[in-house]
Design an enzyme around this catalytic site. Structure first.
Site, PDB file in Angstrom:
ATOM      1  N   ALA A   3      -3.185  18.498  -9.081  1.00 34.67           N
ATOM      2  CA  ALA A   3      -2.029  18.653  -8.291  1.00 34.67           C
ATOM      3  C   ALA A   3      -1.064  17.539  -8.226  1.00 34.67           C
ATOM      4  O   ALA A   3       0.269  17.916  -8.454  1.00 34.67           O
ATOM      5  CB  ALA A   3      -2.437  19.088  -6.874  1.00 34.67           C
ATOM      6  N   ASP A  56     -10.678   3.905 -20.863  1.00 31.73           N
ATOM      7  CA  ASP A  56     -12.082   3.132 -20.521  1.00 31.73           C
ATOM      8  C   ASP A  56     -11.763   2.154 -19.439  1.00 31.73           C
ATOM      9  O   ASP A  56     -12.205   1.058 -19.466  1.00 31.73           O
ATOM     10  CB  ASP A  56     -12.462   2.498 -21.660  1.00 31.73           C
ATOM     11  N   ASP A  64       1.002  -1.304   0.276  1.00 27.25           N
ATOM     12  CA  ASP A  64       0.063  -0.067  -0.024  1.00 27.25           C
ATOM     13  C   ASP A  64       0.845   1.192  -0.089  1.00 27.25           C
ATOM     14  O   ASP A  64       1.549   1.624   0.980  1.00 27.25           O
ATOM     15  CB  ASP A  64      -0.932   0.010   1.191  1.00 27.25           C
ATOM     16  N   SER A  67      -1.185  12.225 -16.528  1.00 21.87           N
ATOM     17  CA  SER A  67      -2.565  12.583 -17.267  1.00 21.87           C
ATOM     18  C   SER A  67      -2.455  14.064 -17.966  1.00 21.87           C
ATOM     19  O   SER A  67      -1.979  14.859 -17.555  1.00 21.87           O
ATOM     20  CB  SER A  67      -3.718  12.621 -16.078  1.00 21.87           C
ATOM     21  N   TYR A 125      -6.272  15.380  -7.659  1.00 20.41           N
ATOM     22  CA  TYR A 125      -5.703  14.603  -8.620  1.00 20.41           C
ATOM     23  C   TYR A 125      -4.765  15.390  -9.514  1.00 20.41           C
ATOM     24  O   TYR A 125      -3.516  15.067 -10.005  1.00 20.41           O
ATOM     25  CB  TYR A 125      -6.715  13.862  -9.394  1.00 20.41           C
ATOM     26  N   ALA A 146     -12.622   2.097 -13.087  1.00 18.76           N
ATOM     27  CA  ALA A 146     -12.534   3.429 -12.194  1.00 18.76           C
ATOM     28  C   ALA A 146     -12.772   4.667 -12.908  1.00 18.76           C
ATOM     29  O   ALA A 146     -13.680   5.349 -12.428  1.00 18.76           O
ATOM     30  CB  ALA A 146     -11.116   3.450 -11.537  1.00 18.76           C
ATOM     31  N   LYS A 205      -0.603  15.221 -10.272  1.00 20.59           N
ATOM     32  CA  LYS A 205      -0.018  14.948 -11.583  1.00 20.59           C
ATOM     33  C   LYS A 205       1.056  16.068 -12.127  1.00 20.59           C
ATOM     34  O   LYS A 205       2.048  16.001 -12.931  1.00 20.59           O
ATOM     35  CB  LYS A 205      -1.174  14.601 -12.649  1.00 20.59           C
TER      36      LYS A 205
END
Ligand SMILES: NC(=O)c1ccc[n+]([C@@H]2O[C@H](COP(=O)([O-])OP(=O)(O)OC[C@H]3O[C@@H](n4cnc5c(N)ncnc54)[C@H](OP(=O)(O)O)[C@@H]3O)[C@@H](O)[C@H]2O)c1
Ligand SMILES: *[C@@H]1O[C@H](CO)[C@@H](O)[C@H](O)[C@H]1NC(C)=O
Ligand SMILES: *[C@@H]1O[C@H](CO)[C@@H](O)[C@H](O)[C@H]1NC(C)=O
Length: 288
Positions: A184, A218, A91, A169, A182, A221, A186
């Protein structure tokens, strides 16, 4: 047609031909026996990357949290042609895990040729609610663990003339709504790894860094997150995965998938002031 139009038209045709006849520098055989540590390998794009590396005959260490799923991915990789496959559940929200995972990979494979950083913590696709703790947690999973994994693996990558592959992304190049935390994480990846790439070049390092900019893909999630909220078509995960694997193998600095995202990102930087309005038109939201 005006002269300017003619020039643009001709340039377009030439560019099209160059793209069409461009010799593909990717040599699939180069991945045969390559030692790969892949994170986020239990689902989505990471799982598809595992299968590509397996087909090319790589030796792979898979990691993610869910052991039972990793086991299944490992078995499929072996049937597809992977030379060796191991997995280690971890994790990445725990700061001790990255070092442990790299040590496991070194012990099993005796070194590394590719470190492929792909995992992300659960993304909330919603307006900012003020949950700072979530942002801190996501920074650990999506960013700090990447830095820790890289730091632990750099010496062995130097030895092998290896490659670091970082999955990011379009939200890490263009700020998009509903992705505050998210986005931030990336942007942070781009800042850190693009700076590190300069330093490695300055040091005549053997290690390449490939930053991958993906559009909507696709995976389960992503589709669940964006359903009814964006007017965009998702591209296939297996194809995105192959684009990343090839980009890493050819030591590209950046990979854009779908390819036209490169143009979108350039336009974003160059475009007029109403670019935000155009971007928001792809989102389904009602203002109060
Ligand atoms: N799908 C898209 O539309 C899209 C668009 C742009 C960029 N990307 C990027 O592509 C990459 C893969 O995305 P995806 O859509 O394939 O994601 P995904 O389907 O949600 O898979 C995420 C992976 O990360 C693992 N993971 C989740 N939490 C973790 C944790 N705390 N510690 C360690 N591993 C953890 C998951 O496995 P476990 O649950 O077993 O831990 C899973 O293997 C990401 O970097 C993402 O930002 C995706
Ligand atoms: C680069 O790799 C070679 C072996 O191919 C090694 O001798 C050298 O030390 C490496 N460079 C650095 C900066 O570690
Ligand atoms: C836009 O969102 C509303 C709910 O917020 C939903 O009822 C509607 O179907 C959505 N429209 C599209 C085109 O997905």
């Amino acid at each position: 047609m005006k002269p300017v139009g003619k020039v643009l038209y001709a340039t377009g045709i030439v560019a099209g031909l160059v793209v069409f006849f461009w010799e593909d520098p990717f040599i699939p055989e180069s991945l045969s026996g390559a030692r790969v540590l892949l994170t986020g390998a239990s689902a989505g794009i990471g799982e598809q990357m595992a299968y590509h590396y397996a087909r090319f005959g790589a030796e792979i260490v898979l990691t993610a949290r869910r052991e039972a799923v990793l086991q299944k991915v490992m078995e499929k990789c072996l049937t597809l042609g992977a030379k060796k496959v191991f997995y280690i559940p971890a994790d990445m929200s725990f700061p001790s895990e990255p070092e442990k995972v790299v040590q496991f990979a070194l012990q099993k494979l005796g070194g590394l040729d590719y470190l492929v950083l792909n995992h992300i913590g659960r993304t909330r696709f919603q307006m900012w609610t003020g949950d700072v703790e979530y942002t801190r947690w996501l920074m650990q999973v999506n960013f700090f663990s990447y830095v820790e994994l890289t730091t632990a693996a750099l010496p062995t990558l130097e030895q092998s003339r290896g490659s670091l592959v970082v999955v990011s992304s379009v939200a890490g190049k263009i700020p998009t709504p509903f992705t505050t935390s998210y986005s931030a994480t990336k942007f942070a990846l781009d800042g850190f790894f693009s700076s590190l790439r300069h330093e490695l070049t300055m040091q005549k390092s053997n290690v390449s860094i490939t930053l991958c900019i993906l559009g909507l893909i696709d995976t389960e999630a992503a589709l669940e997150n964006t359903r009814g909220k964006v007017h965009l078509r998702a591209a296939p995960a297996a194809e995105a995965a192959l684009a990343i694997v090839r980009g890493g193998a050819t030591r590209a600095h950046e990979v854009f998938y779908p390819w036209w995202l490169h143009q979108v990102c350039c336009l974003w930087v160059l475009s007029p002031s109403n670019r935000g309005q155009v971007l928001r038109s792809y989102y389904n939201y009602s203002s109060p």
